[in-house]
Design a protein around this motif. Sequence first.
Motif, PDB file in Angstrom:
ATOM      1  N   ASP A 100       1.324   1.635 -12.104  1.00  0.00           N
ATOM      2  CA  ASP A 100       0.009   0.813 -11.816  1.00  0.00           C
ATOM      3  C   ASP A 100       0.590  -0.235 -10.740  1.00  0.00           C
ATOM      4  N   VAL A 101      -0.005  -0.314  -9.527  1.00  0.00           N
ATOM      5  CA  VAL A 101       0.509  -0.936  -8.229  1.00  0.00           C
ATOM      6  C   VAL A 101       0.121  -2.342  -8.617  1.00  0.00           C
ATOM      7  N   ARG A 102      -0.982  -2.600  -9.330  1.00  0.00           N
ATOM      8  CA  ARG A 102      -1.137  -4.360  -9.780  1.00  0.00           C
ATOM      9  C   ARG A 102      -0.154  -4.995 -10.400  1.00  0.00           C
ATOM     10  N   GLN A 103       0.558  -4.060 -11.685  1.00  0.00           N
ATOM     11  CA  GLN A 103       1.490  -4.783 -12.215  1.00  0.00           C
ATOM     12  C   GLN A 103       2.516  -4.710 -11.306  1.00  0.00           C
ATOM     13  N   GLY A 125       3.304 -13.807  -3.761  1.00  0.00           N
ATOM     14  CA  GLY A 125       2.227 -13.101  -3.948  1.00  0.00           C
ATOM     15  C   GLY A 125       1.431 -12.741  -3.046  1.00  0.00           C
ATOM     16  N   LYS A 126       1.240 -13.713  -1.848  1.00  0.00           N
ATOM     17  CA  LYS A 126       0.127 -13.546  -0.916  1.00  0.00           C
ATOM     18  C   LYS A 126       0.335 -12.239  -0.106  1.00  0.00           C
ATOM     19  N   TYR A 127      -0.831 -11.630   0.351  1.00  0.00           N
ATOM     20  CA  TYR A 127      -1.001 -10.689   0.956  1.00  0.00           C
ATOM     21  C   TYR A 127      -0.057  -9.347   0.103  1.00  0.00           C
ATOM     22  N   LEU A 128      -0.124  -9.376  -1.045  1.00  0.00           N
ATOM     23  CA  LEU A 128       0.617  -8.232  -1.739  1.00  0.00           C
ATOM     24  C   LEU A 128      -0.475  -7.796  -2.606  1.00  0.00           C
ATOM     25  N   ASN A 129      -1.566  -7.712  -2.078  1.00  0.00           N
ATOM     26  CA  ASN A 129      -2.697  -6.944  -3.013  1.00  0.00           C
ATOM     27  C   ASN A 129      -2.867  -5.687  -2.526  1.00  0.00           C
ATOM     28  N   ALA A 130      -2.759  -4.518  -3.219  1.00  0.00           N
ATOM     29  CA  ALA A 130      -3.015  -3.181  -2.899  1.00  0.00           C
ATOM     30  C   ALA A 130      -4.234  -3.028  -2.582  1.00  0.00           C
ATOM     31  N   GLY A 131      -4.769  -1.965  -1.807  1.00  0.00           N
ATOM     32  CA  GLY A 131      -6.218  -1.617  -1.639  1.00  0.00           C
ATOM     33  C   GLY A 131      -6.373  -0.962  -0.331  1.00  0.00           C
ATOM     34  N   GLY A 150     -18.529   2.530 -19.781  1.00  0.00           N
ATOM     35  CA  GLY A 150     -18.849   3.935 -19.449  1.00  0.00           C
ATOM     36  C   GLY A 150     -18.893   4.589 -18.287  1.00  0.00           C
ATOM     37  N   TRP A 151     -18.141   3.475 -17.373  1.00  0.00           N
ATOM     38  CA  TRP A 151     -17.964   3.956 -15.904  1.00  0.00           C
ATOM     39  C   TRP A 151     -16.443   4.843 -15.621  1.00  0.00           C
ATOM     40  N   HIS A 152     -16.633   5.792 -15.027  1.00  0.00           N
ATOM     41  CA  HIS A 152     -15.230   6.524 -14.687  1.00  0.00           C
ATOM     42  C   HIS A 152     -14.894   5.780 -13.378  1.00  0.00           C
ATOM     43  N   TYR A 153     -13.736   5.125 -13.767  1.00  0.00           N
ATOM     44  CA  TYR A 153     -13.279   3.885 -12.769  1.00  0.00           C
ATOM     45  C   TYR A 153     -11.790   4.646 -12.034  1.00  0.00           C
ATOM     46  N   ARG A 154     -11.832   4.593 -10.788  1.00  0.00           N
ATOM     47  CA  ARG A 154     -10.432   4.872 -10.209  1.00  0.00           C
ATOM     48  C   ARG A 154     -10.491   3.701  -8.942  1.00  0.00           C
ATOM     49  N   ALA A 155      -9.285   3.314  -8.825  1.00  0.00           N
ATOM     50  CA  ALA A 155      -8.569   2.508  -7.793  1.00  0.00           C
ATOM     51  C   ALA A 155      -7.402   3.045  -7.143  1.00  0.00           C
ATOM     52  N   LEU A 156      -7.190   2.401  -5.844  1.00  0.00           N
ATOM     53  CA  LEU A 156      -6.044   2.786  -5.162  1.00  0.00           C
ATOM     54  C   LEU A 156      -4.542   2.345  -5.981  1.00  0.00           C
ATOM     55  N   GLY A 157      -4.004   3.261  -6.103  1.00  0.00           N
ATOM     56  CA  GLY A 157      -2.493   2.952  -6.495  1.00  0.00           C
ATOM     57  C   GLY A 157      -2.566   2.541  -8.130  1.00  0.00           C
ATOM     58  N   ARG A 158      -3.575   2.966  -8.727  1.00  0.00           N
ATOM     59  CA  ARG A 158      -3.507   2.839 -10.296  1.00  0.00           C
ATOM     60  C   ARG A 158      -3.857   4.177 -11.107  1.00  0.00           C
ATOM     61  N   PRO A 159      -3.268   4.249 -12.279  1.00  0.00           N
ATOM     62  CA  PRO A 159      -3.506   5.462 -13.104  1.00  0.00           C
ATOM     63  C   PRO A 159      -5.243   5.677 -13.372  1.00  0.00           C
ATOM     64  N   ASN A 186       0.912  -1.239   0.089  1.00  0.00           N
ATOM     65  CA  ASN A 186      -0.130  -0.016   0.270  1.00  0.00           C
ATOM     66  C   ASN A 186       0.858   1.302  -0.008  1.00  0.00           C
ATOM     67  N   ALA A 187       2.028   1.163   0.653  1.00  0.00           N
ATOM     68  CA  ALA A 187       2.962   2.289   0.551  1.00  0.00           C
ATOM     69  C   ALA A 187       3.454   2.491  -1.097  1.00  0.00           C
ATOM     70  N   MET A 188       3.601   1.222  -1.654  1.00  0.00           N
ATOM     71  CA  MET A 188       4.037   1.509  -3.158  1.00  0.00           C
ATOM     72  C   MET A 188       2.805   1.858  -4.072  1.00  0.00           C
ATOM     73  N   ALA A 189       1.588   1.668  -3.415  1.00  0.00           N
ATOM     74  CA  ALA A 189       0.334   2.139  -4.068  1.00  0.00           C
ATOM     75  C   ALA A 189       0.464   3.792  -3.994  1.00  0.00           C
ATOM     76  N   GLU A 190       0.751   4.431  -2.823  1.00  0.00           N
ATOM     77  CA  GLU A 190       0.822   5.535  -2.775  1.00  0.00           C
ATOM     78  C   GLU A 190       1.863   6.103  -3.531  1.00  0.00           C
ATOM     79  N   LEU A 191       2.984   5.473  -4.004  1.00  0.00           N
ATOM     80  CA  LEU A 191       3.908   5.979  -4.638  1.00  0.00           C
ATOM     81  C   LEU A 191       3.598   6.035  -6.202  1.00  0.00           C
ATOM     82  N   CYS A 192       3.085   4.681  -6.582  1.00  0.00           N
ATOM     83  CA  CYS A 192       2.219   4.649  -7.886  1.00  0.00           C
ATOM     84  C   CYS A 192       1.482   5.760  -8.160  1.00  0.00           C
ATOM     85  N   GLU A 193       0.551   6.318  -7.233  1.00  0.00           N
ATOM     86  CA  GLU A 193      -0.346   7.192  -7.692  1.00  0.00           C
ATOM     87  C   GLU A 193       0.247   8.643  -7.948  1.00  0.00           C
TER      88      GLU A 193
END
Length: 437
Positions: A235-238, A251-257, A428-437, A223-230
């Motif tokens: 893209d924190v998922r990649q 990969g376990k417990y390595l899902n940002a959110g 047609g959704w305006h999609y936002r997610a933590l740590g992603r463009p 999640n700290a990496m997600a802050e930096l990605c933003e």
Amino acid sequence: MPYRLTVLGTGYLGATHAACMAELGFEVLGLDVDHSKIERLRRGELPIHEPGLEELLQRNLESGRLRFTTSFEEAAHFGDVHFICVGTPQIKDGYAADVSYLDSVVESLAPHLDRECLVVGKSTVPVGTAQRLADKLVRLSPAGQRVELAWNPEFLREGFAVQDTLRPDRIVLGVASERAEKILRDVYGPLGEVPIVVTDYPTAELVKTAANAFLATKISFINAMAELCETAGADVRQLSQSLSFDERIGGKYLNAGLGFGGGCLPKDIRAFMARADELGAGQALGFLREVDAINLRRRTRAGDLARELLGGSFDGRRVTVLGAAFKPNSDDIRDSPALDVAAAIARQGAKVTIYDPAALDNARVAHPELDYAGSALEAARDAHVVLLLTEWQEFVSLDPEELGAVVAARNLVDGRNALDAEVWRCAGWHYRALGRP
């Protein structure tokens, strides 16, 4: 003759342990001081939501292997091995763990222990608690030195508690004698080949808190990496996927959110820090303060993303929150990130409606100021923004067109990075997610 077991405390841990031990063939007596809870359990009704547990409870009640009581005297006379499964919540005015429930159980049980037996603590406790309770048991029990204590920490994941009890990845036995070790090996023998670590009290106590601290650190790291990605447009998922191929990381417990919550990780890492401070080793766990802070910042950021989608203000807007439990397959709302975000958005002037498949009753009690709905579509009707904050499969499987047909505006915050961004954007959704463009 097989041991007869008691389970003292019938909350999440205790109810699971009692039903699973009965399933293994033991006679089990569960005890709680809450009379209404005991009456429900006697009827085969669970006070919690846990997949597979209610069937186990009912089957073993019908077989006669499992019973429940409110009498410590009955429990003492019945049991050869007594498992203590009460909670150790965070104290109200600090970070330390409240171990008063443990002391209360020992003080209520010990005066009735007039023969040789083993008392086994399963609760998560500050290091040093087991030895103190062992001394208290000997002091207060008529049987004196014939009453032994062992510490056997639990490693249950909510939503997988039955599986984790009947097919554990390891068993830790903190014992002070070969006799205590043999009894516990016999008790867990029906589980088959399971790695068993035999150790002393302090190490057994530290295993659980160290495991939770490590998991919390791993979650907060990504999640700290997600802050930096933003801020960097990455893209924190990649990023997470790339890291997961490194076998040293996994990969376990390595899902940002939105981060972790619940009744274990948050309070356990805080209690860990508090105990380290008491022992004069606080500097060793100083990093956990930032782990905790990163986790809490993600909640604020999820609200920020929703407000940005609404042009900078929640005032008078209708907001849908999908999720109230701290994780899917549970009705546990303790320190729930989803509810925390929902309440914060409501305080900023939004009309917030929540739906969760299992946790609505608990959420209504904790947050009566919020609105609740009986389905995702009902909750989303006329919403200006939808936030997915608990990754129930029901939400992951939502049809973007079906949901889009009922909302006032197709704005979505994926707080768990659980959805396919392109599918929702193409709808047609305006999609936002933590740590992603």
